[in-house]
Write a protein that holds these residues in place. Structure first.
Motif, PDB file in Angstrom:
ATOM      1  N   ASN A  12       3.448 -14.307   5.829  1.00  0.00           N
ATOM      2  CA  ASN A  12       4.228 -14.476   4.609  1.00  0.00           C
ATOM      3  C   ASN A  12       5.491 -13.621   4.656  1.00  0.00           C
ATOM      4  O   ASN A  12       5.613 -12.702   5.478  1.00  0.00           O
ATOM      5  CB  ASN A  12       3.378 -14.137   3.384  1.00  0.00           C
ATOM      6  CG  ASN A  12       3.009 -12.668   3.317  1.00  0.00           C
ATOM      7  OD1 ASN A  12       3.734 -11.854   2.750  1.00  0.00           O
ATOM      8  ND2 ASN A  12       1.869 -12.318   3.907  1.00  0.00           N
ATOM      9  N   ARG A  13       6.422 -13.917   3.779  1.00  0.00           N
ATOM     10  CA  ARG A  13       7.721 -13.237   3.778  1.00  0.00           C
ATOM     11  C   ARG A  13       7.644 -11.775   3.334  1.00  0.00           C
ATOM     12  O   ARG A  13       8.577 -11.005   3.579  1.00  0.00           O
ATOM     13  CB  ARG A  13       8.684 -13.993   2.859  1.00  0.00           C
ATOM     14  CG  ARG A  13       8.999 -15.407   3.309  1.00  0.00           C
ATOM     15  CD  ARG A  13       9.839 -16.121   2.282  1.00  0.00           C
ATOM     16  NE  ARG A  13      10.015 -17.542   2.603  1.00  0.00           N
ATOM     17  CZ  ARG A  13      10.519 -18.437   1.765  1.00  0.00           C
ATOM     18  NH1 ARG A  13      10.918 -18.053   0.547  1.00  0.00           N
ATOM     19  NH2 ARG A  13      10.626 -19.702   2.125  1.00  0.00           N
ATOM     20  N   LEU A  14       6.561 -11.393   2.686  1.00  0.00           N
ATOM     21  CA  LEU A  14       6.385  -9.999   2.262  1.00  0.00           C
ATOM     22  C   LEU A  14       5.586  -9.191   3.272  1.00  0.00           C
ATOM     23  O   LEU A  14       5.164  -8.081   2.980  1.00  0.00           O
ATOM     24  CB  LEU A  14       5.671  -9.952   0.903  1.00  0.00           C
ATOM     25  CG  LEU A  14       6.377 -10.646  -0.263  1.00  0.00           C
ATOM     26  CD1 LEU A  14       5.558 -10.524  -1.537  1.00  0.00           C
ATOM     27  CD2 LEU A  14       7.774 -10.067  -0.491  1.00  0.00           C
ATOM     28  N   ARG A  15       5.397  -9.744   4.464  1.00  0.00           N
ATOM     29  CA  ARG A  15       4.581  -9.085   5.486  1.00  0.00           C
ATOM     30  C   ARG A  15       5.177  -7.749   5.891  1.00  0.00           C
ATOM     31  O   ARG A  15       4.449  -6.805   6.214  1.00  0.00           O
ATOM     32  CB  ARG A  15       4.484 -10.010   6.712  1.00  0.00           C
ATOM     33  CG  ARG A  15       3.690  -9.432   7.872  1.00  0.00           C
ATOM     34  CD  ARG A  15       2.212  -9.390   7.536  1.00  0.00           C
ATOM     35  NE  ARG A  15       1.445  -8.969   8.709  1.00  0.00           N
ATOM     36  CZ  ARG A  15       1.187  -7.716   9.032  1.00  0.00           C
ATOM     37  NH1 ARG A  15       1.624  -6.727   8.253  1.00  0.00           N
ATOM     38  NH2 ARG A  15       0.489  -7.420  10.102  1.00  0.00           N
ATOM     39  N   GLY A  16       6.493  -7.630   5.890  1.00  0.00           N
ATOM     40  CA  GLY A  16       7.121  -6.400   6.335  1.00  0.00           C
ATOM     41  C   GLY A  16       7.064  -5.256   5.338  1.00  0.00           C
ATOM     42  O   GLY A  16       7.396  -4.124   5.681  1.00  0.00           O
ATOM     43  N   LEU A  17       6.664  -5.534   4.100  1.00  0.00           N
ATOM     44  CA  LEU A  17       6.561  -4.464   3.108  1.00  0.00           C
ATOM     45  C   LEU A  17       5.327  -3.613   3.380  1.00  0.00           C
ATOM     46  O   LEU A  17       4.310  -4.119   3.866  1.00  0.00           O
ATOM     47  CB  LEU A  17       6.475  -5.058   1.699  1.00  0.00           C
ATOM     48  CG  LEU A  17       7.682  -5.863   1.217  1.00  0.00           C
ATOM     49  CD1 LEU A  17       7.437  -6.360  -0.203  1.00  0.00           C
ATOM     50  CD2 LEU A  17       8.957  -5.036   1.271  1.00  0.00           C
ATOM     51  N   PRO A  18       5.378  -2.326   3.079  1.00  0.00           N
ATOM     52  CA  PRO A  18       4.199  -1.477   3.295  1.00  0.00           C
ATOM     53  C   PRO A  18       3.012  -1.982   2.475  1.00  0.00           C
ATOM     54  O   PRO A  18       3.153  -2.299   1.285  1.00  0.00           O
ATOM     55  CB  PRO A  18       4.665  -0.101   2.798  1.00  0.00           C
ATOM     56  CG  PRO A  18       6.154  -0.142   2.900  1.00  0.00           C
ATOM     57  CD  PRO A  18       6.548  -1.560   2.621  1.00  0.00           C
ATOM     58  N   PRO A  19       1.832  -2.089   3.076  1.00  0.00           N
ATOM     59  CA  PRO A  19       0.667  -2.588   2.324  1.00  0.00           C
ATOM     60  C   PRO A  19       0.290  -1.692   1.151  1.00  0.00           C
ATOM     61  O   PRO A  19      -0.255  -2.167   0.157  1.00  0.00           O
ATOM     62  CB  PRO A  19      -0.441  -2.636   3.380  1.00  0.00           C
ATOM     63  CG  PRO A  19       0.010  -1.720   4.463  1.00  0.00           C
ATOM     64  CD  PRO A  19       1.497  -1.779   4.469  1.00  0.00           C
ATOM     65  N   THR A  20       0.580  -0.397   1.260  1.00  0.00           N
ATOM     66  CA  THR A  20       0.277   0.493   0.138  1.00  0.00           C
ATOM     67  C   THR A  20       1.109   0.131  -1.088  1.00  0.00           C
ATOM     68  O   THR A  20       0.624   0.229  -2.220  1.00  0.00           O
ATOM     69  CB  THR A  20       0.550   1.952   0.537  1.00  0.00           C
ATOM     70  OG1 THR A  20       1.889   2.055   1.066  1.00  0.00           O
ATOM     71  CG2 THR A  20      -0.439   2.419   1.578  1.00  0.00           C
ATOM     72  N   HIS A  21       2.358  -0.298  -0.881  1.00  0.00           N
ATOM     73  CA  HIS A  21       3.200  -0.704  -1.994  1.00  0.00           C
ATOM     74  C   HIS A  21       2.647  -1.960  -2.657  1.00  0.00           C
ATOM     75  O   HIS A  21       2.576  -2.050  -3.888  1.00  0.00           O
ATOM     76  CB  HIS A  21       4.628  -0.959  -1.506  1.00  0.00           C
ATOM     77  CG  HIS A  21       5.342   0.280  -1.081  1.00  0.00           C
ATOM     78  ND1 HIS A  21       6.686   0.311  -0.772  1.00  0.00           N
ATOM     79  CD2 HIS A  21       4.903   1.553  -0.900  1.00  0.00           C
ATOM     80  CE1 HIS A  21       7.044   1.535  -0.434  1.00  0.00           C
ATOM     81  NE2 HIS A  21       5.985   2.301  -0.494  1.00  0.00           N
ATOM     82  N   ILE A 150      -6.186   1.227   4.851  1.00  0.00           N
ATOM     83  CA  ILE A 150      -5.865   2.036   3.667  1.00  0.00           C
ATOM     84  C   ILE A 150      -7.124   2.720   3.134  1.00  0.00           C
ATOM     85  O   ILE A 150      -7.091   3.889   2.730  1.00  0.00           O
ATOM     86  CB  ILE A 150      -5.211   1.157   2.591  1.00  0.00           C
ATOM     87  CG1 ILE A 150      -3.843   0.668   3.070  1.00  0.00           C
ATOM     88  CG2 ILE A 150      -5.065   1.925   1.282  1.00  0.00           C
ATOM     89  CD1 ILE A 150      -3.201  -0.325   2.138  1.00  0.00           C
ATOM     90  N   LEU A 151      -8.248   1.997   3.144  1.00  0.00           N
ATOM     91  CA  LEU A 151      -9.509   2.600   2.700  1.00  0.00           C
ATOM     92  C   LEU A 151      -9.907   3.761   3.602  1.00  0.00           C
ATOM     93  O   LEU A 151     -10.419   4.784   3.126  1.00  0.00           O
ATOM     94  CB  LEU A 151     -10.617   1.547   2.684  1.00  0.00           C
ATOM     95  CG  LEU A 151     -10.489   0.450   1.618  1.00  0.00           C
ATOM     96  CD1 LEU A 151     -11.607  -0.568   1.768  1.00  0.00           C
ATOM     97  CD2 LEU A 151     -10.500   1.043   0.218  1.00  0.00           C
ATOM     98  N   ARG A 152      -9.661   3.639   4.905  1.00  0.00           N
ATOM     99  CA  ARG A 152      -9.963   4.747   5.816  1.00  0.00           C
ATOM    100  C   ARG A 152      -9.058   5.945   5.530  1.00  0.00           C
ATOM    101  O   ARG A 152      -9.505   7.097   5.602  1.00  0.00           O
ATOM    102  CB  ARG A 152      -9.798   4.290   7.268  1.00  0.00           C
ATOM    103  CG  ARG A 152     -10.835   3.264   7.720  1.00  0.00           C
ATOM    104  CD  ARG A 152     -10.761   3.038   9.227  1.00  0.00           C
ATOM    105  NE  ARG A 152     -11.726   2.042   9.676  1.00  0.00           N
ATOM    106  CZ  ARG A 152     -11.436   0.790   9.951  1.00  0.00           C
ATOM    107  NH1 ARG A 152     -10.174   0.364   9.844  1.00  0.00           N
ATOM    108  NH2 ARG A 152     -12.363  -0.057  10.343  1.00  0.00           N
ATOM    109  N   GLN A 153      -7.801   5.676   5.223  1.00  0.00           N
ATOM    110  CA  GLN A 153      -6.892   6.772   4.893  1.00  0.00           C
ATOM    111  C   GLN A 153      -7.289   7.470   3.600  1.00  0.00           C
ATOM    112  O   GLN A 153      -7.020   8.663   3.436  1.00  0.00           O
ATOM    113  CB  GLN A 153      -5.466   6.231   4.779  1.00  0.00           C
ATOM    114  CG  GLN A 153      -4.884   5.734   6.093  1.00  0.00           C
ATOM    115  CD  GLN A 153      -3.526   5.088   5.916  1.00  0.00           C
ATOM    116  OE1 GLN A 153      -3.013   4.978   4.803  1.00  0.00           O
ATOM    117  NE2 GLN A 153      -2.920   4.656   7.030  1.00  0.00           N
ATOM    118  N   LEU A 154      -7.944   6.743   2.712  1.00  0.00           N
ATOM    119  CA  LEU A 154      -8.433   7.324   1.460  1.00  0.00           C
ATOM    120  C   LEU A 154      -9.802   7.966   1.617  1.00  0.00           C
ATOM    121  O   LEU A 154     -10.460   8.279   0.619  1.00  0.00           O
ATOM    122  CB  LEU A 154      -8.489   6.240   0.372  1.00  0.00           C
ATOM    123  CG  LEU A 154      -7.145   5.642  -0.047  1.00  0.00           C
ATOM    124  CD1 LEU A 154      -7.348   4.511  -1.041  1.00  0.00           C
ATOM    125  CD2 LEU A 154      -6.236   6.714  -0.640  1.00  0.00           C
TER     126      LEU A 154
END
Length: 266
Positions: A12-21, A150-154
């Motif tokens: 998708n076009r939003l793939r480059g955005l950080p997943p945390t955002h 992200i869950l691992r980072q948390l």
């Protein structure tokens, strides 16, 4: 459709955005949809449709099909919430709650369309619509492996993340096997009549269980042959680039919706 959903999460076009955002944005809207009124909830659903279809480039027909699945189940349960029933001698006490005089006596009970029930139905539908839109935004724009990262980072327990990964893998396998079996049966007119359809459905369920267990055995053997030591590692890159435009729009939109929620709740 299931493989298409997974592929869209990566393309998708939003793939480059950080997943945390993206996760923070969706979770903020999810919390807001749970505490706000119907107007704000419908606004959240429509705004997320713009993000998913226009910004992310997800096909509109696919998104409508995905929305129709949970909302269809919801619509089947809403009539029961809108109806009320009282004993025949208590009809005068609930006259204020009868919507436009819609009611019918059945023996010793009186069934009617409740004003309170209709109000609850509207709130429930709007909340479910907004919450489903938030979850689909995550599903269609954030790959599942990035969610696990992200869950691992948390500091989420590794056992939980590994179980989630295996469950996600087997859900897709289960649906793919069920789709193959259904196509094979349908091509042989296995659902031509109701009786034949029930028989075919029973065979499908039995074959689905058998093939799923076989698939699980193959996955276990493949993990053991690759030296699985109880921990699953998924490679991920970090070519993420925050977008100032999307960030400002998300913050501004969430602020406006929060203000509207506070105003309408007064």
């Amino acid at each position: 459709m299931n493989h298409q959903i997974d592929s869209l999460a990566y393309t998708n076009r939003l793939r480059g955005l950080p997943p945390t955002h993206k996760l923070s944005f969706a979770i903020a809207l999810l919390i807001l949809s749970l505490v706000s009124g119907a107007i704000v909830q419908f606004s959240i659903a429509l705004w997320l449709a713009v993000w998913i279809v226009v910004y992310a480039g997800i096909p509109g027909k696919l998104y409508l099909r995905l929305l129709s699945l949970p909302l269809m189940f919801l619509l089947t349960s809403l009539p029961a919430l809108a109806m009320g029933a009282v004993a025949g001698d208590r009809i005068p006490a609930i006259q204020w709650d009868i919507w436009q005089g819609w009611g019918i006596s059945t023996g010793t009970f009186y069934l009617y369309v409740s004003r309170t029930g209709i109000y609850q139905v509207s709130l429930l539908f709007a909340r479910a619509f907004a919450s489903t839109s938030c979850m689909y935004f995550i599903l269609l724009t954030v790959p599942f492996t990035e969610i696990l990262q992200i869950l691992r980072q948390l500091r989420c327990p590794e056992l939980v993340t590994e179980l989630l990964l295996l469950m996600y893998r087997f859900i897709f396998s289960l649906l793919a096997i069920a789709d193959e079996l259904w196509i094979a049966q349908n091509s042989r007119c296995g659902y031509r009549t109701w009786k034949l359809g029930m028989r075919s459905l029973g065979i499908l369920i039995g074959q689905l269980l058998q093939r799923t267990l076989e698939n699980y055995r193959q996955v276990s053997l493949s993990l053991a042959s690759r030296g699985f030591n109880g921990e699953l590692r998924v490679w991920h890159s970090s070519p993420y680039k925050p977008s100032r435009r999307y960030t400002l729009e998300a913050v501004f939109g969430c602020t406006v919706l929060t203000i509207l929620s506070a105003v309408f709740q007064r």
